[in-house]
Design an enzyme around this catalytic site. Structure first.
Site, PDB file in Angstrom:
ATOM      1  N   ARG A  87       0.821  -1.210   0.000  1.00 15.54           N
ATOM      2  CA  ARG A  87       0.000   0.000   0.000  1.00 15.54           C
ATOM      3  C   ARG A  87       0.855   1.259   0.000  1.00 15.54           C
ATOM      4  O   ARG A  87       0.300   2.359  -0.018  1.00 15.54           O
ATOM      5  CB  ARG A  87      -0.876   0.015   1.244  1.00 15.54           C
ATOM      6  N   ARG A 149      -9.823   6.267   4.652  1.00 17.25           N
ATOM      7  CA  ARG A 149      -9.241   5.154   3.879  1.00 17.25           C
ATOM      8  C   ARG A 149      -9.030   5.560   2.422  1.00 17.25           C
ATOM      9  O   ARG A 149      -8.015   5.222   1.817  1.00 17.25           O
ATOM     10  CB  ARG A 149     -10.140   3.912   3.974  1.00 17.25           C
TER      11      ARG A 149
HETATM   12  P1  AMP Z   1      -8.184  -4.016   4.228  1.00 14.73           P
HETATM   13  O1  AMP Z   1      -8.898  -5.202   4.768  1.00 14.73           O
HETATM   14  O2  AMP Z   1      -7.185  -4.366   3.169  1.00 14.73           O
HETATM   15  O3  AMP Z   1      -9.137  -2.939   3.778  1.00 14.73           O
HETATM   16  O4  AMP Z   1      -7.334  -3.396   5.439  1.00 14.73           O
HETATM   17  C1  AMP Z   1      -7.970  -2.919   6.600  1.00 14.73           C
HETATM   18  C2  AMP Z   1      -7.028  -1.986   7.349  1.00 14.73           C
HETATM   19  O5  AMP Z   1      -5.851  -2.699   7.748  1.00 14.73           O
HETATM   20  C3  AMP Z   1      -6.505  -0.796   6.570  1.00 14.73           C
HETATM   21  O6  AMP Z   1      -7.401   0.299   6.571  1.00 14.73           O
HETATM   22  C4  AMP Z   1      -5.218  -0.478   7.333  1.00 14.73           C
HETATM   23  O7  AMP Z   1      -5.507   0.152   8.573  1.00 14.73           O
HETATM   24  C5  AMP Z   1      -4.701  -1.873   7.647  1.00 14.73           C
HETATM   25  N1  AMP Z   1      -3.850  -2.390   6.555  1.00 14.73           N
HETATM   26  C6  AMP Z   1      -4.099  -3.478   5.777  1.00 14.73           C
HETATM   27  N2  AMP Z   1      -3.118  -3.689   4.898  1.00 14.73           N
HETATM   28  C7  AMP Z   1      -2.213  -2.697   5.100  1.00 14.73           C
HETATM   29  C8  AMP Z   1      -0.978  -2.348   4.484  1.00 14.73           C
HETATM   30  N3  AMP Z   1      -0.467  -3.068   3.465  1.00 14.73           N
HETATM   31  N4  AMP Z   1      -0.315  -1.251   4.960  1.00 14.73           N
HETATM   32  C9  AMP Z   1      -0.797  -0.535   5.988  1.00 14.73           C
HETATM   33  N5  AMP Z   1      -1.964  -0.797   6.591  1.00 14.73           N
HETATM   34  C10 AMP Z   1      -2.680  -1.865   6.164  1.00 14.73           C
END
Ligand code: AMP
Length: 193
Positions: A87, A149
């Site tokens: 990310r 987000r």
């Molecule tokens: P997701 O399920 O991919 O939408 O991730 C949920 C949350 O987890 C995100 O909003 C971030 O807070 C954290 N997160 C997940 N993947 C990452 C990443 N590669 N880098 C930083 N934070 C992450």
């Protein structure tokens, strides 16, 4: 084959990754799922990231790179699908280095393109549907966190599109189409690699 699914929250990365797992015996590596698991099991790291995740901000590169490094050692069948990782540019560089260290490489970064209004719609619906089905609603699936987000996505993640384009690994597909149609496009892209 190792691929990244790139796209903003709600673009359908998780849904498409799950299909690839079922159809191509690939292994999904979702840092979001790993972090949610760490929270549920109450690890020290899980507690540390909880508030950051609920606010919709990114956790540190160090934490997610560590999580991915651990999983890269596991058997990967038809290859890895990186879902929600990398990310940031630092994470993208780290992924390259980790794959290389394991004698592997990345085959493609596939962007699921969607527009913002559709995204907000999808995520709010995802929360409503989960609530209606008696399933847990993600704490970050609300309009306030979603704004953050999306902002994090545009500030920190969207530069990866240019990064992979320059490395000739970027492929874009329409993420707004029906799930089946997106899966079809994805299949075409993977078969062309
Ligand atoms: P997701 O399920 O991919 O939408 O991730 C949920 C949350 O987890 C995100 O909003 C971030 O807070 C954290 N997160 C997940 N993947 C990452 C990443 N590669 N880098 C930083 N934070 C992450």
């Amino acid at each position: 084959m190792n691929i990244i699914l790139l796209g903003p929250p709600g673009a359908g990365k998780g849904t498409q990754a799950q299909r690839l797992v079922d159809e191509r015996d690939m292994v999904q590596l979702s840092t979001g799922d790993m972090l949610r698991e760490a929270r549920t099991s109450g690890t020290e790291m899980g507690q540390k990231v909880a508030a950051i995740m609920d606010a919709g901000e990114l956790v540190t590169d160090e934490i997610v790179i560590g999580l991915i490094e651990e999983k890269l050692q596991s058997a990967n069948g038809g290859g890895f699908i990186f879902d929600g990782f990398p990310r940031t540019l630092a994470q993208a560089d780290a992924l390259d280095a980790l794959l290389e260290k394991n004698g592997q490489s990345l085959d493609a970064a596939i962007e699921l393109r969607v527009d913002d209004e559709a995204l907000v719609h999808r995520i709010v619906n995802r929360a409503k549907e989960a609530a209606a089905a008696g399933k847990p609603v993600r704490a970050d699936d609300n309009e306030e966190s979603l704004k953050i987000r999306l902002m994090e996505y545009y500030k920190k993640t969207s530069p990866l599109i240019g990064y992979y384009y320059a490395k000739r690994q970027h492929h874009g597909i329409d993420g707004l189409a029906e799930i089946e149609a997106v899966a079809g496009e994805l299949k075409k892209t993977l078969d062309s690699l």
